[in-house]
Design a protein around this motif. Structure first.
Motif, PDB file in Angstrom:
ATOM      1  N   TYR A   1      -3.361  -7.454  -5.655  1.00 17.46           N
ATOM      2  CA  TYR A   1      -2.635  -7.471  -4.387  1.00 17.46           C
ATOM      3  C   TYR A   1      -3.099  -6.355  -3.462  1.00 17.46           C
ATOM      4  N   ALA A   2      -3.381  -5.199  -4.025  1.00 22.89           N
ATOM      5  CA  ALA A   2      -3.903  -4.100  -3.205  1.00 22.89           C
ATOM      6  C   ALA A   2      -5.267  -4.467  -2.629  1.00 22.89           C
ATOM      7  N   ALA A   3      -6.096  -5.139  -3.440  1.00 21.06           N
ATOM      8  CA  ALA A   3      -7.416  -5.548  -2.971  1.00 21.06           C
ATOM      9  C   ALA A   3      -7.300  -6.593  -1.874  1.00 21.06           C
TER      10      ALA A   3
ATOM     11  N   HIS B   1      -5.836  -2.270   0.703  1.00 22.02           N
ATOM     12  CA  HIS B   1      -5.279  -0.927   0.544  1.00 22.02           C
ATOM     13  C   HIS B   1      -6.165  -0.095  -0.387  1.00 22.02           C
ATOM     14  N   ALA B   2      -7.188   0.522   0.202  1.00 23.30           N
ATOM     15  CA  ALA B   2      -8.188   1.241  -0.589  1.00 23.30           C
ATOM     16  C   ALA B   2      -7.578   2.421  -1.343  1.00 23.30           C
ATOM     17  N   GLU B   3      -6.670   3.162  -0.720  1.00 19.86           N
ATOM     18  CA  GLU B   3      -6.072   4.308  -1.398  1.00 19.86           C
ATOM     19  C   GLU B   3      -5.237   3.865  -2.597  1.00 19.86           C
ATOM     20  N   ALA B   4      -4.525   2.769  -2.431  1.00 15.03           N
ATOM     21  CA  ALA B   4      -3.736   2.241  -3.536  1.00 15.03           C
ATOM     22  C   ALA B   4      -4.643   1.794  -4.678  1.00 15.03           C
ATOM     23  N   ILE B   5      -5.782   1.220  -4.330  1.00 15.50           N
ATOM     24  CA  ILE B   5      -6.749   0.816  -5.357  1.00 15.50           C
ATOM     25  C   ILE B   5      -7.206   2.024  -6.152  1.00 15.50           C
ATOM     26  N   GLY B   6      -7.527   3.111  -5.446  1.00 15.92           N
ATOM     27  CA  GLY B   6      -7.967   4.324  -6.125  1.00 15.92           C
ATOM     28  C   GLY B   6      -6.910   4.861  -7.070  1.00 15.92           C
ATOM     29  N   LEU B   7      -5.668   4.855  -6.636  1.00 19.15           N
ATOM     30  CA  LEU B   7      -4.587   5.356  -7.479  1.00 19.15           C
ATOM     31  C   LEU B   7      -4.384   4.467  -8.697  1.00 19.15           C
ATOM     32  N   LEU B   8      -4.340   3.173  -8.483  1.00 21.30           N
ATOM     33  CA  LEU B   8      -4.145   2.248  -9.601  1.00 21.30           C
ATOM     34  C   LEU B   8      -5.300   2.353 -10.607  1.00 21.30           C
TER      35      LEU B   8
ATOM     36  N   GLY C   1       0.816  -1.211   0.000  1.00 23.77           N
ATOM     37  CA  GLY C   1       0.000   0.000   0.000  1.00 23.77           C
ATOM     38  C   GLY C   1       0.844   1.254   0.000  1.00 23.77           C
ATOM     39  N   ASP C   2       2.035   1.172  -0.564  1.00 30.40           N
ATOM     40  CA  ASP C   2       2.984   2.286  -0.583  1.00 30.40           C
ATOM     41  C   ASP C   2       2.607   3.247  -1.710  1.00 30.40           C
ATOM     42  N   ILE C   3       1.822   4.253  -1.380  1.00 28.54           N
ATOM     43  CA  ILE C   3       1.276   5.165  -2.387  1.00 28.54           C
ATOM     44  C   ILE C   3       2.372   5.908  -3.132  1.00 28.54           C
TER      45      ILE C   3
ATOM     46  N   ILE D   1     -15.318  -1.471  -1.359  1.00 29.97           N
ATOM     47  CA  ILE D   1     -15.943  -0.172  -1.645  1.00 29.97           C
ATOM     48  C   ILE D   1     -15.143   0.584  -2.701  1.00 29.97           C
ATOM     49  N   ALA D   2     -13.834   0.604  -2.537  1.00 34.53           N
ATOM     50  CA  ALA D   2     -12.973   1.338  -3.469  1.00 34.53           C
ATOM     51  C   ALA D   2     -13.076   0.776  -4.881  1.00 34.53           C
ATOM     52  N   LEU D   3     -13.111  -0.533  -5.004  1.00 37.53           N
ATOM     53  CA  LEU D   3     -13.215  -1.158  -6.317  1.00 37.53           C
ATOM     54  C   LEU D   3     -14.558  -0.841  -6.975  1.00 37.53           C
ATOM     55  N   LEU D   4     -15.628  -0.916  -6.200  1.00 36.65           N
ATOM     56  CA  LEU D   4     -16.947  -0.610  -6.753  1.00 36.65           C
ATOM     57  C   LEU D   4     -17.059   0.857  -7.156  1.00 36.65           C
ATOM     58  N   GLU D   5     -16.521   1.732  -6.335  1.00 38.29           N
ATOM     59  CA  GLU D   5     -16.545   3.162  -6.671  1.00 38.29           C
ATOM     60  C   GLU D   5     -15.741   3.458  -7.929  1.00 38.29           C
TER      61      GLU D   5
END
Length: 302
Positions: A56-58, A62-69, A29-31, A99-103
């Motif tokens: 791997y983030a999922a 690591h929700a923030e990492a998901i958003g960035l990716l 999760g290293d942004i 939540i992050a993936l669905l958003e």
């Protein structure tokens, strides 16, 4: 109707993969490292032998990492040995990752062509909060999968059946509130004309006789480890009402009496017709074979 194969993996002990720097950063999760690698030209979708950075983030939540990716072009529904990223999140109960993936736009009904949907995995793993998020995000509770985990989850089934068998009444009720229901197969209108009683007598002995008495002169199987109620005389018999047998709560709740049509549907797709049943699915039984067996049972009734 979507059909997927429910093959549930435990990812806790994943075999070492040829992980690259971006996968390593996603796992942590290293942004800042993820951003730096992407700015330097790293492929956001480059997978190792197991999965992609988004998986791997999922998996690690690591929700923030998901958003960035996701904003940098990650494939939200990409297949992998884990299934889709949402399957990875559901497997480990990662609510914020779900939540992050669905958003970001992930499809809540995509697992992988030969694996479970996220909702099925959540039901199997008893991840109630993940199930709530998936349903709110559009997951279809009536998607049919072909379960292959154990005897009582082995064949065409839905998340409702899985949740009942796993003992998660909370998820089962949640699914019902969102429209989950039995999904019995269509019964041919000409069922009575399709079957052959002579063939059915032979097939009943071959495919049903291990657990049920199928001949008038047969010995009862009460006490046998796999004993089921006798099929001779089943037509017109109240469902789950014969003394001496331990019926599942699901079958007791099914109610009514056994008709040729109900027997056909239950024998062909037991876990769809009566979610929560302990009746095993026999993949080698075709609709024609079931029709023959039903014809035989009807002939014995008459």
């Amino acid at each position: 109707m979507r059909t997927v194969l429910l093959t549930l993996f435990s990812f806790a002990f994943l075999a070492p993969a040829s992980a690259g720097p971006l996968n390593d950063a996603a796992k942590k999760g290293d942004i800042e490292e993820i951003r730096r690698l992407l700015d330097d030209g790293a492929d956001v979708n480059e997978a190792d032998t197991m999965a992609s950075p988004l998986h791997y983030a999922a998996m690690r939540g690591h929700a923030e990492a998901i958003g960035l990716l996701a904003t940098r072009g990650a494939s939200l529904d990409a297949p992998s040995k884990m299934g889709s990223p949402l399957v990875a999140a559901a497997q480990f109960g990662q609510v914020e990752a779900t939540i992050a993936l669905l958003e970001a736009g992930a499809d809540p009904n995509v697992g992988r062509g030969d694996q479970a949907t996220p909702l099925m995995v959540a039901a199997f793993r008893k991840q109630t909060d993940v199930a709530k998020v998936l349903l709110a995000g559009g997951a279809d509770p009536n998607v049919i999968g072909i379960a292959s985990f154990r005897a009582s989850i082995n064949g065409p089934a839905t998340a409702l059946h899985i949740s009942i068998v796993q003992g998660s009444e909370e998820i089962a009720e949640l699914l019902r509130e969102n429209g989950a229901e039995p999904m019995p197969p269509e019964v041919p209108l000409d069922l009575a004309e399709r079957g052959n009683a002579e063939r059915g007598r032979i097939l009943a002995q071959q495919t049903c006789g291990t657990c049920h008495t199928v001949l008038p002169e047969g010995e009862p199987l009460i006490g046998h480890v796999d004993a089921g109620p006798p099929l001779i005389g089943v037509i017109g018999r109240p469902v789950a009402d014969l003394p001496g047998f331990e019926y599942s709560n699901a079958l007791k709740a099914h109610g009514g009496v056994w008709t040729p049509e109900r027997i056909y549907a239950f024998a062909l797709r037991p876990m769809l017709t009566v979610p929560g049943t302990r009746m095993d699915w026999a993949p080698d039984r075709t609709p024609g074979m079931i029709a023959d067996i039903v014809a035989y049972l009807v002939s014995e009734y008459q």
